[in-house]
Enzyme design. Structure first.
Site, PDB file in Angstrom:
ATOM      1  N   ASN A  86      27.155 -72.805 -12.266  1.00  0.00           N
ATOM      2  CA  ASN A  86      26.970 -71.463 -12.798  1.00  0.00           C
ATOM      3  C   ASN A  86      25.543 -71.292 -13.325  1.00  0.00           C
ATOM      4  O   ASN A  86      25.098 -72.045 -14.188  1.00  0.00           O
ATOM      5  CB  ASN A  86      27.983 -71.240 -13.924  1.00  0.00           C
ATOM      6  CG  ASN A  86      27.688 -70.005 -14.741  1.00  0.00           C
ATOM      7  OD1 ASN A  86      27.189 -69.026 -14.219  1.00  0.00           O
ATOM      8  ND2 ASN A  86      27.997 -70.069 -16.024  1.00  0.00           N
ATOM      9  N   LEU A  87      24.828 -70.321 -12.785  1.00  0.00           N
ATOM     10  CA  LEU A  87      23.467 -70.058 -13.273  1.00  0.00           C
ATOM     11  C   LEU A  87      23.405 -68.876 -14.230  1.00  0.00           C
ATOM     12  O   LEU A  87      22.348 -68.556 -14.768  1.00  0.00           O
ATOM     13  CB  LEU A  87      22.507 -69.836 -12.095  1.00  0.00           C
ATOM     14  CG  LEU A  87      22.825 -68.773 -11.036  1.00  0.00           C
ATOM     15  CD1 LEU A  87      22.597 -67.373 -11.520  1.00  0.00           C
ATOM     16  CD2 LEU A  87      21.986 -69.030  -9.797  1.00  0.00           C
ATOM     17  N   ILE A  88      24.556 -68.227 -14.450  1.00  0.00           N
ATOM     18  CA  ILE A  88      24.569 -67.034 -15.296  1.00  0.00           C
ATOM     19  C   ILE A  88      24.259 -67.390 -16.747  1.00  0.00           C
ATOM     20  O   ILE A  88      23.559 -66.650 -17.443  1.00  0.00           O
ATOM     21  CB  ILE A  88      25.923 -66.323 -15.183  1.00  0.00           C
ATOM     22  CG1 ILE A  88      26.126 -65.832 -13.740  1.00  0.00           C
ATOM     23  CG2 ILE A  88      26.015 -65.166 -16.158  1.00  0.00           C
ATOM     24  CD1 ILE A  88      27.525 -65.345 -13.450  1.00  0.00           C
ATOM     25  N   GLU A  89      24.754 -68.537 -17.218  1.00  0.00           N
ATOM     26  CA  GLU A  89      24.482 -68.942 -18.595  1.00  0.00           C
ATOM     27  C   GLU A  89      22.990 -69.145 -18.820  1.00  0.00           C
ATOM     28  O   GLU A  89      22.450 -68.776 -19.872  1.00  0.00           O
ATOM     29  CB  GLU A  89      25.247 -70.211 -18.947  1.00  0.00           C
ATOM     30  CG  GLU A  89      25.080 -70.639 -20.387  1.00  0.00           C
ATOM     31  CD  GLU A  89      25.870 -71.877 -20.741  1.00  0.00           C
ATOM     32  OE1 GLU A  89      26.126 -72.083 -21.941  1.00  0.00           O
ATOM     33  OE2 GLU A  89      26.228 -72.647 -19.832  1.00  0.00           O
ATOM     34  N   PRO A 116      23.515 -84.460 -17.573  1.00  0.00           N
ATOM     35  CA  PRO A 116      24.553 -84.686 -16.563  1.00  0.00           C
ATOM     36  C   PRO A 116      25.737 -83.744 -16.758  1.00  0.00           C
ATOM     37  O   PRO A 116      26.071 -83.359 -17.885  1.00  0.00           O
ATOM     38  CB  PRO A 116      24.974 -86.142 -16.789  1.00  0.00           C
ATOM     39  CG  PRO A 116      23.818 -86.772 -17.502  1.00  0.00           C
ATOM     40  CD  PRO A 116      23.255 -85.674 -18.360  1.00  0.00           C
ATOM     41  N   ARG A 117      26.377 -83.401 -15.658  1.00  0.00           N
ATOM     42  CA  ARG A 117      27.530 -82.500 -15.701  1.00  0.00           C
ATOM     43  C   ARG A 117      28.715 -83.150 -16.410  1.00  0.00           C
ATOM     44  O   ARG A 117      29.445 -82.483 -17.139  1.00  0.00           O
ATOM     45  CB  ARG A 117      27.910 -82.116 -14.266  1.00  0.00           C
ATOM     46  CG  ARG A 117      29.223 -81.355 -14.111  1.00  0.00           C
ATOM     47  CD  ARG A 117      29.116 -79.967 -14.634  1.00  0.00           C
ATOM     48  NE  ARG A 117      30.317 -79.174 -14.364  1.00  0.00           N
ATOM     49  CZ  ARG A 117      30.542 -77.970 -14.840  1.00  0.00           C
ATOM     50  NH1 ARG A 117      29.637 -77.401 -15.620  1.00  0.00           N
ATOM     51  NH2 ARG A 117      31.633 -77.313 -14.550  1.00  0.00           N
ATOM     52  N   GLU A 123      35.724 -73.196 -16.280  1.00  0.00           N
ATOM     53  CA  GLU A 123      36.771 -72.188 -16.381  1.00  0.00           C
ATOM     54  C   GLU A 123      37.142 -71.897 -17.835  1.00  0.00           C
ATOM     55  O   GLU A 123      37.434 -70.749 -18.190  1.00  0.00           O
ATOM     56  CB  GLU A 123      38.010 -72.646 -15.610  1.00  0.00           C
ATOM     57  CG  GLU A 123      37.851 -72.727 -14.116  1.00  0.00           C
ATOM     58  CD  GLU A 123      37.219 -74.032 -13.646  1.00  0.00           C
ATOM     59  OE1 GLU A 123      37.082 -74.225 -12.424  1.00  0.00           O
ATOM     60  OE2 GLU A 123      36.860 -74.873 -14.509  1.00  0.00           O
ATOM     61  N   GLU A 132      26.236 -78.226 -26.062  1.00  0.00           N
ATOM     62  CA  GLU A 132      24.901 -77.830 -26.517  1.00  0.00           C
ATOM     63  C   GLU A 132      24.073 -77.204 -25.402  1.00  0.00           C
ATOM     64  O   GLU A 132      22.857 -77.072 -25.540  1.00  0.00           O
ATOM     65  CB  GLU A 132      24.157 -79.029 -27.104  1.00  0.00           C
ATOM     66  CG  GLU A 132      24.649 -79.458 -28.467  1.00  0.00           C
ATOM     67  CD  GLU A 132      23.735 -80.470 -29.143  1.00  0.00           C
ATOM     68  OE1 GLU A 132      23.708 -80.487 -30.384  1.00  0.00           O
ATOM     69  OE2 GLU A 132      23.042 -81.242 -28.432  1.00  0.00           O
TER      70      GLU A 132
END
Length: 456
Positions: free
Chosen positions: A366-369, A294-295, A83, A342
């Site tokens: 999110n796959l947009i990045e 990792p997230r 977010e 990064e």
């Protein structure tokens, strides 16, 4: 009937507030200190969680001050990393349209707060969101006196909404998304959540499907303006860094990125990766390199130990410099991306990305990045948190869906090993990312219009 409904809503919020005061509030410091063992930021500024700011609170005060001469005080809540990053293009558009903007930004997680530091300018303030008790929220609003509040994506809280309405602070939900699962939960708690959703002055939804679900949840004013994440611009310096890393690798060696990887996906990934490496060895083909990011940073050490336990060779990003990149990319089976901020560099490094959170029932990331960095995506069956973006990316041929990790790895490996197909996929990703821009400018205009409603 209306009286009964109002009574039920009052009782529901009263019970909720009692539980928050009696159970959550006393235990919160223990939880924060426990989390601070891995992420020290959780142990700092704990008083802010209760709406106490000491003598350094700089909310506008003083009798006789003309509010028309004050800068616009906008409060934006971005709970976590995703977010906060989505808020960046929105804030850029807001500052362009309202140069005297004074930002009060709140977060709920350490990664959100750390990332949010880059959003601040002189005169801005960064805080923890207060716990959702009436007293803590009232203290927050009295101290900082925002003229308008912006919640990002999904963050709606019963007392936060009620006390903001009581104080005359219009609140908008920007980049709003609501999954079927979240809608079902909201409807089960309708006496508590429906008034909170209904009190929003506006919901600026990502898609028509999100808008429909928000209306079902009780929102009165809903408009579809698109997804802010399409307006995010990857840092050119990070893209260049990833491309420099890539120049050190064997061009015949596929580089596959496990992006924003979630707990529960590690073991299946590593098992499938070992099988893929064995097939490459048998066929006398170069082993691919797995770049595993990792997230959550608190998982870095655990994931490293899990990789080492499999017998795969490991290199950690945090423990080498760029001059060692050639050796790292040439010899390792797994490269652990244990660094923060990064992600564009990792996308620029990789041939193909596996979408974290989509191979376990976690809803995907999110796959947009990835698309904005020209990195095609292979995703699993679970993308309910980003359903429309995932389907649109697949239609645009910027992403492919597979049923499980073994199938996904096989597909990613062959995609990365086919230069013409990979070039087409990269172009498709870039086109997909660029085709949906513009949400930030429209949302900024709507939010600034709402700022005139305070006290109305």
């Amino acid at each position: 009937m209306i009286l009964a409904k109002s009574l039920a809503e009052t009782l529901a919020r009263g019970l909720y507030s009692t539980l928050m005061r009696a159970v959550v509030a006393p235990l919160l410091p223990l939880r924060l200190r426990w989390r601070a063992r891995a992420e020290p930021l959780y142990g700092r500024f704990i008083a802010e969680r209760y709406g106490f700011y000491g003598t350094d609170a700089r909310g506008p005060k003083g009798a006789g001050v003309n509010p028309l001469r004050l800068p616009l005080r906008l409060w934006l809540h971005a709970v976590s990393l995703g977010e906060t990053r989505a808020a960046e293009p929105l804030l850029r558009a807001l500052r362009q349209q309202q140069p005297d903007l004074q930002l009060i930004v709140t977060h709920g997680t350490a990664t959100g707060r750390e990332t949010g530091q880059a959003l601040l300018q002189a005169g801005d303030v960064q805080l923890w969101l207060p716990i959702d008790t009436p007293g803590a929220v009232r203290r927050f609003l009295r101290a900082w006196q925002p003229q308008v509040g912006v919640l990002m994506e999904t963050e709606v809280w019963p007392n936060l909404q009620a006390e903001s309405a009581r104080a005359g602070v219009p609140v908008v939900l920007a980049n709003g998304r609501l999954s079927e699962r979240s809608l079902a939960k909201s409807l089960r708690l309708h006496a508590l959540m429906r008034p909170a959703v209904a009190s929003l002055k506006a919901v600026l939804a990502q898609t028509e499907a999100d808008a429909l679900r928000f209306r079902q949840a009780g929102a009165a004013q809903v408009e579809v303006l698109g997804n802010l994440k399409f307006d995010m611009t990857p840092d050119p310096a990070l893209l260049a860094l990833g491309q420099r890393w890539r120049s050190h690798a064997d061009p015949k060696r596929p580089l596959i990125l496990a992006a924003s990887w979630r707990e529960g996906e590690d073991a299946p990934l590593l098992a499938a990766w070992q099988q893929l490496c064995q097939r490459c060895d048998a066929a006398k083909r170069p082993r691919p390199l797995l770049v595993l990011v990792p997230r959550h940073p608190q998982r870095f050490d655990d994931v490293a130990a899990m990789v080492q336990a499999t017998g795969l060779s490991l290199v950690r990003r945090s423990r080498w410099t760029e001059v060692e990149a050639h050796q790292a990319l040439a010899t390792a089976d797994v490269w652990l991306g244990d660094s923060m901020r990064e992600m564009p560099a990792y996308y620029a490094l990789a041939d193909v990305a596996l979408l974290g959170g989509s191979f376990a029932p976690l809803g995907g990331q999110n796959l947009i990045e990835a698309a904005a960095c020209a990195c095609p995506v292979v995703m699993g069956p679970h993308t309910f948190n980003f359903k429309d973006a995932a389907e649109s990316a697949q239609t645009a041929q910027a992403a492919r869906r597979c049923v499980d990790l073994p199938e996904a790895l096989d597909f990613a490996f062959h995609w990365a090993s086919d230069p013409p197909a990979l070039a087409l996929a990269r172009q498709a990703a870039t086109t997909f990312a660029g085709a949906h821009r513009g949400a930030a400018e429209h949302m900024a205009r709507q939010i600034l219009a709402l700022s005139t409603l305070k006290g109305a």
